[in-house]
Design an enzyme around this catalytic site. Structure first.
Site, mmCIF file in Angstrom:
data_model
loop_
_atom_site.group_PDB
_atom_site.id
_atom_site.type_symbol
_atom_site.label_atom_id
_atom_site.label_comp_id
_atom_site.label_asym_id
_atom_site.label_seq_id
_atom_site.Cartn_x
_atom_site.Cartn_y
_atom_site.Cartn_z
ATOM 1 N N MET A 284 7.396 25.956 37.158
ATOM 2 C CA MET A 284 6.469 25.259 36.523
ATOM 3 C C MET A 284 5.920 26.208 35.293
ATOM 4 O O MET A 284 5.295 25.791 34.449
ATOM 5 C CB MET A 284 5.141 24.736 37.346
ATOM 6 C CG MET A 284 5.827 23.723 38.170
ATOM 7 S SD MET A 284 6.198 22.293 37.529
ATOM 8 C CE MET A 284 4.756 21.431 36.401
ATOM 9 N N ARG A 285 6.286 27.516 35.391
ATOM 10 C CA ARG A 285 5.845 28.438 34.096
ATOM 11 C C ARG A 285 6.182 28.070 32.703
ATOM 12 O O ARG A 285 5.566 28.010 31.813
ATOM 13 C CB ARG A 285 6.377 29.853 34.472
ATOM 14 C CG ARG A 285 5.844 30.553 33.566
ATOM 15 C CD ARG A 285 6.253 32.419 33.886
ATOM 16 N NE ARG A 285 5.360 32.576 34.924
ATOM 17 C CZ ARG A 285 5.671 33.169 35.899
ATOM 18 N NH1 ARG A 285 7.008 32.967 36.423
ATOM 19 N NH2 ARG A 285 4.985 33.430 37.215
ATOM 20 N N ALA A 286 7.438 27.441 32.779
ATOM 21 C CA ALA A 286 7.899 27.018 31.418
ATOM 22 C C ALA A 286 6.921 25.917 30.782
ATOM 23 O O ALA A 286 6.963 25.779 29.643
ATOM 24 C CB ALA A 286 9.449 26.530 31.475
#
Length: 713
Positions: A284-286
Site C-alpha cells: 500500500m506504500r504506492a
C-alpha cells in the site's frame, strides 16, 4: 563530522534542458522539499548528467529549521524529542535558526559512522553513555544523500531501512542502548549500469526519475558555455541567478503553507487506488506516496484541490520503480494504460479555477518563464510556459522472452562448426543450487562463500586493528581480570585499559566475482540446446544478483574468445549481452580459458580480496588448430595452479556421451554438473542409477559433484 556541503548556486551550473528527464528530476526534488513525507527521490541515469550537482543544490532552496541551541540531534524547540540523548530539553529551551543540512553518506562508510559510536571503555569502567552521533543524527530534519546508492553495503542498507521506517536510530552495544530521532529526506543517485537496488530499499524511495544526456549539439554547447562561465567567475555567476533562486525558495515556502489546506477528494483517491491496482504494485506504500505527491503538486501550483492531472503526474513519478517483477526488468510505466485507467475512474473532477491560484500560469509558468518557476535557459532551446506539468520520460523495458514458448527465435537455417547463427532467446530461468568458493575469504559482504566479515556469527576474538568494532565482552573481561589488583582496583567497577579490549571475530558470507565462460560455437548451436544453456546462465546471473556478486562474461566461438562483459556489479548488463549472443563456428576452448585467465589476473590486481568463481558452460568439445584438447587441458591446469575455484556446467546432450566436460573439470580441479543437476530441485544431482546400481553422479568427477551438492544442501 557532518558532511554538510556549501553548494550555493550549484544548480545553476548546467542548463536544465541539456538533460532529458531533468524537468522530472527537478520537480521530484521540489515536491519533496514541499512535503518531506513523500519519502525522497531516487535519480537513475548515466554518468555525467549532473545528478549530484542538482541534488547538492537542493539544501540551498529549503527553508531554515528551528533547533534547540547546543542540541546535537536537531530537536525542535516547540516539540523536542523526549528521548534525546542531549535532553531532556525544557519548555524554555532557547531556539536558533539553522540552514537545512545536506549530509552525504559515503558508499564505504562504516556502521559506526552511520549510526554513531559508544565509548565502550568508559561504558565498562565508568558506567556512562558517552555517545558520538553519526550521520543519521546529523541528517535529522535535513537531507541524507547517498551517491551511487546501488553500491551501498547490505548492512548499511538494513540500517537505513530501519531508520526510515521508524523515524529513529537505535544503537545497541553490550547492554548499552541509545535512541534518537532520525527523520530525513532520503535522496539517492545511481548509474543502472553498475547494478540495481535491493527491492526493499527501492520501495523506500517515494519517487524515481530517469535522466540522460541530450544528443542535441546546441544543448551540449550550452552546458559547456555555462560551466566555463562559472569557472571563470563563480561570484558573478552566483549573483546573476540570485534573484531567481530567492524566488524559487519563496515559492517552496508558500507551497508548504498551502499544503495543509489541500483537499484530496474521494474521486482523486479512487483514481489513485485504481491506478495502483491496475499496475499491480505490491503493498500500500504506492497509494500513500501517490496521495502525498498529488497533494504536493496541487500546493506547488497554488491550488487547494487535487485534480486528475496531479494524479497522473504522481503516478509517473511514484510507480515506475515499483513495477519491477525481477532484477532484469527496467523501471517503466505504460502511459497509454495509465490514461485509460484515469479516464475510466474520472468521476466528478473539478476542472474550473477553484481554489487559490495566485499564479495562473501553473507550476510551469512561474517567474522567469521557465519550467518549475525557473528562468529560461540560455544557449539552448527555450521551453514555452504552460499549465501542463512535465511528463516523465517512459523507460522502455528491454525486450526479453517471457517463457519457454518464446525461448527460441526463428529456426536456424543450418547448424555446424562453419555456420554462424542468429542469437537465440533464453529459456525461462530457474532457481539454481548454490555454487561457492571453498575456504574462508575476507571479501566484501555478500551471500555466497564463507568469509570473515563485520557481521555474522561470532567465532572468536582478537585485539582491535584500528578503531574498535564489535566488542567481545567475555574476552575483554578475561584479559582485564588478572590485572585488577595491580591496577589498584578498590570498588565494584572493572579497571579496563585499551590493551584489554578485544573485538569479536565474525564469520558470514562474501560476494564473489563470478566469471562465466560460455561456449557459443557451432556444437552448441542447436536451437533448443542453446536456449536451455542461455536459460541456465540467466538463472546463474539471477543467483549472482541475489548473492551480491560481481559478474563477467567471456564467450568463445570461431577463431577466438572475447570479453563480452567486463566484471561489473550490473547483472542486468550481463543478461542483455547474453540475449544478443550469436552462435556458430569452431570451438576454441583453450582461447576461452586463456581469456578468462587474463581477466582474472587483472581483476586480482584491482581487488585482491574478492575471490573469483569460474563457471565454464560447455560440452567439452574443442576444435581448431593442432591438438585442441591438449591445449585446452594446459589452459585449464594453468587456472587450477593459481587456485581459481571452478565449476563446469556440462551441456553435452544425446544418447552417446563423450565425457569431455568431466575431463575438463578434472583439469580445472573443480566439479562438473549437468544442466539438470544445476537446478535446486533436481534429484539427479544426488544419485544417478547406472545399470540398476546407484553411484555418485559424474564418474571420476563424482567427488567434485558431491562437494557442490553438499554445499548446496
Amino acid at each position: 563530522m557532518t558532511t554538510t556541503h556549501n553548494t550555493q548556486h550549484t544548480t545553476r551550473q548546467y542548463p536544465f534542458t541539456a538533460v532529458v528527464g531533468m524537468d522530472d528530476m527537478r520537480l521530484g526534488l521540489l515536491l519533496n522539499a514541499i512535503s518531506p513525507a513523500i519519502g525522497g527521490v531516487l535519480v537513475r541515469g548515466e554518468k555525467g548528467t549532473a545528478k549530484s550537482t542538482m541534488v547538492r543544490g537542493l539544501a540551498e532552496l529549503m527553508p531554515a529549521v528551528d533547533v534547540v541551541g547546543g542540541c546535537r540531534f536537531a530537536c525542535a524547540p516547540a516539540a523536542p524529542d523526549p528521548g534525546c540523548p542531549d535532553g531532556p530539553h525544557g519548555s524554555d529551551a532557547a531556539g536558533e535558526d539553522r540552514p537545512t543540512r545536506m549530509v552525504e553518506l559515503p558508499v564505504g562508510a562504516s556502521e559506526d559512522r552511520l549510526v554513531g559510536a559508544l565509548d565502550i571503555e568508559r561504558a565498562l569502567s565508568e558506567g556512562v553513555k558517552a555517545f558520538e552521533p553519526g550521520l543519521l543524527a546529523d541528517a535529522h530534519r535535513g537531507v541524507l544523500y547517498v551517491d551511487e546508492v546501488n553500491l551501498l553495503h547490505d548492512h548499511l542498507v538494513d540500517l537505513l531501512l530501519d531508520a526510515a521506517a521508524m523515524g529513529a536510530s537505535y544503537v545497541e552495544r553490550e547492554g548499552v542502548s541509545v535512541r534518537h530521532a532520525a527523520r530525513f529526506l532520503l535522496v539517492g543517485t545511481m548509474n543502472p549500469e553498475e547494478g540495481e537496488l535491493r527491492p526493499q530499499l527501492l520501495d523506500r524511495f517515494g519517487l524515481t526519475v530517469e535522466v540522460a544526456a541530450s544528443r542535441e549539439p546546441e544543448q551540449r554547447v550550452a552546458v559547456v558555455r555555462r560551466r566555463l562561465a562559472y569557472d571563470a567567475d563563480p561570484a558573478g555567476f552566483a549573483a546573476r541567478w540570485a534573484d531567481e533562486e530567492r524566488e524559487l525558495r519563496r515559492r517552496i515556502a508558500r507551497a508548504r503553507e498551502v499544503l495543509p489546506s489541500v483537499e484530496l477528494g474521494d474521486a482523486a483517491l479512487r483514481q489513485i487506488a485504481a491506478t495502483c491496482a491496475a499496475f499491480e504494485v505490491d503493498g500500500m506504500r504506492a497509494d500513500i506516496v501517490m496521495a502525498r505527491t498529488a497533494s504536493a503538486l496541487a500546493a506547488w501550483a497554488g491550488r487547494t484541490e487535487v485534480r486528475s492531472e496531479d494524479v497522473r503526474q504522481a503516478a509517473l513519478l511514484a510507480l515506475p520503480h515499483r513495477r519491477r517483477r525481477n532484477p532484469f526488468d527496467a523501471p517503466g510505466l505504460d502511459e497509454d494504460k495509465l490514461d485509460e485507467v484515469l479516464e475510466e475512474t474520472a468521476g466528478e473532477q473539478p476542472d474550473g479555477d477553484g481554489g487559490d491560484d495566485p499564479e495562473p500560469d501553473g507550476p510551469d509558468g512561474g517567474p522567469g518563464g521557465g519550467p518549475g518557476g525557473l528562468p529560461p535557459q540560455d544557449g539552448g532551446p527555450q521551453e514555452s510556459p504552460g499549465p501542463d506539468l512535465p511528463r516523465q520520460q517512459e523507460a522502455e523495458p528491454p525486450a526479453r522472452p517471457e517463457g519457454p514458448e518464446r525461448a527460441a527465435e526463428a529456426e536456424p537455417a543450418a547448424s555446424g562448426p562453419g555456420r554462424e547463427q542468429a542469437a537465440v532467446g533464453a529459456a525461462e530461468p530457474f532457481r539454481t543450487r548454490r555454487l561457492d568458493v571453498p575456504g574462508l575469504g575476507e571479501g566484501a559482504d555478500g551471500r555466497r562463500s564463507r568469509a570473515r566479515t563485520a557481521h555474522g556469527r561470532t567465532t572468536g576474538s582478537r585485539r582491535p586493528q584500528g578503531a574498535l568494532g564489535k566488542l567481545h565482552l567475555a574476552a575483554t573481561v578475561q584479559a582485564a581480570a588478572p590485572h585488577q589488583r595491580a591496577r589498584g582496583r578498590r570498588g565494584p567497577g572493572l579497571v579496563v585499559r585499551r590493551d584489554d579490549l578485544r573485538e569479536a571475530v565474525r564469520e558470514g558470507r562474501e560476494g564473489n566475482l563470478v566469471l562465466f565462460v560460455v561456449d557459443a560455437s557451432g556444437s552448441m548451436a542447436a536451437r533448443k540446446r542453446m536456449s536451455a544453456v542461455k536459460g541456465a546462465v540467466l538463472s546463474l546471473l539471477l543467483d549472482a544478483y541475489q548473492r551480491r556478486d560481481k559478474v563477467g562474461l567471456v564467450t568463445f566461438r570461431g577463431s577466438g574468445a572475447e570479453l563480452a562483459l567486463p566484471p561489473t556489479s550490473s547483472v542486468e548488463a550481463g543478461a542483455a549481452r547474453l540475449e544478443q549472443l550469436p552462435t556458430g563456428g569452431r570451438t576454441p576452448l583453450s582461447e576461452g580459458l586463456l581469456k578468462a585467465h587474463e581477466v582474472l589476473r587483472v581483476e586480482r590486481m584491482r581487488d585482491a580480496s574478492r575471490r573469483p568463481l569460474l563457471v565454464v558452460v560447455t560440452d567439452g568439445r574443442a576444435t581448431g588448430g593442432a591438438e585442441p584438447l591438449v591445449r585446452a587441458g594446459r589452459a585449464a591446469r594453468l587456472l587450477a595452479a593459481e587456485g581459481t575455484a571452478s565449476v563446469v556446467v556440462d551441456c553435452e546432450a544425446g544418447p552417446v556421451r563423450l565425457g569431455l566436460a568431466a575431463g575438463l573439470a578434472r583439469d580445472l580441479g573443480g566439479p562438473a554438473i549437468t544442466l539438470d543437476e544445476l537446478r535446486a530441485d533436481s534429484v539427479s544431482a544426488l544419485v544417478r542409477t547406472v545399470q540398476g546400481r546407484p553411484v555418485r553422479a559424474g564418474g571420476d568427477a563424482g567427488r567434485g559433484r558431491d562437494h557442490v551438492n553438499r554445499k548446496a544442501a
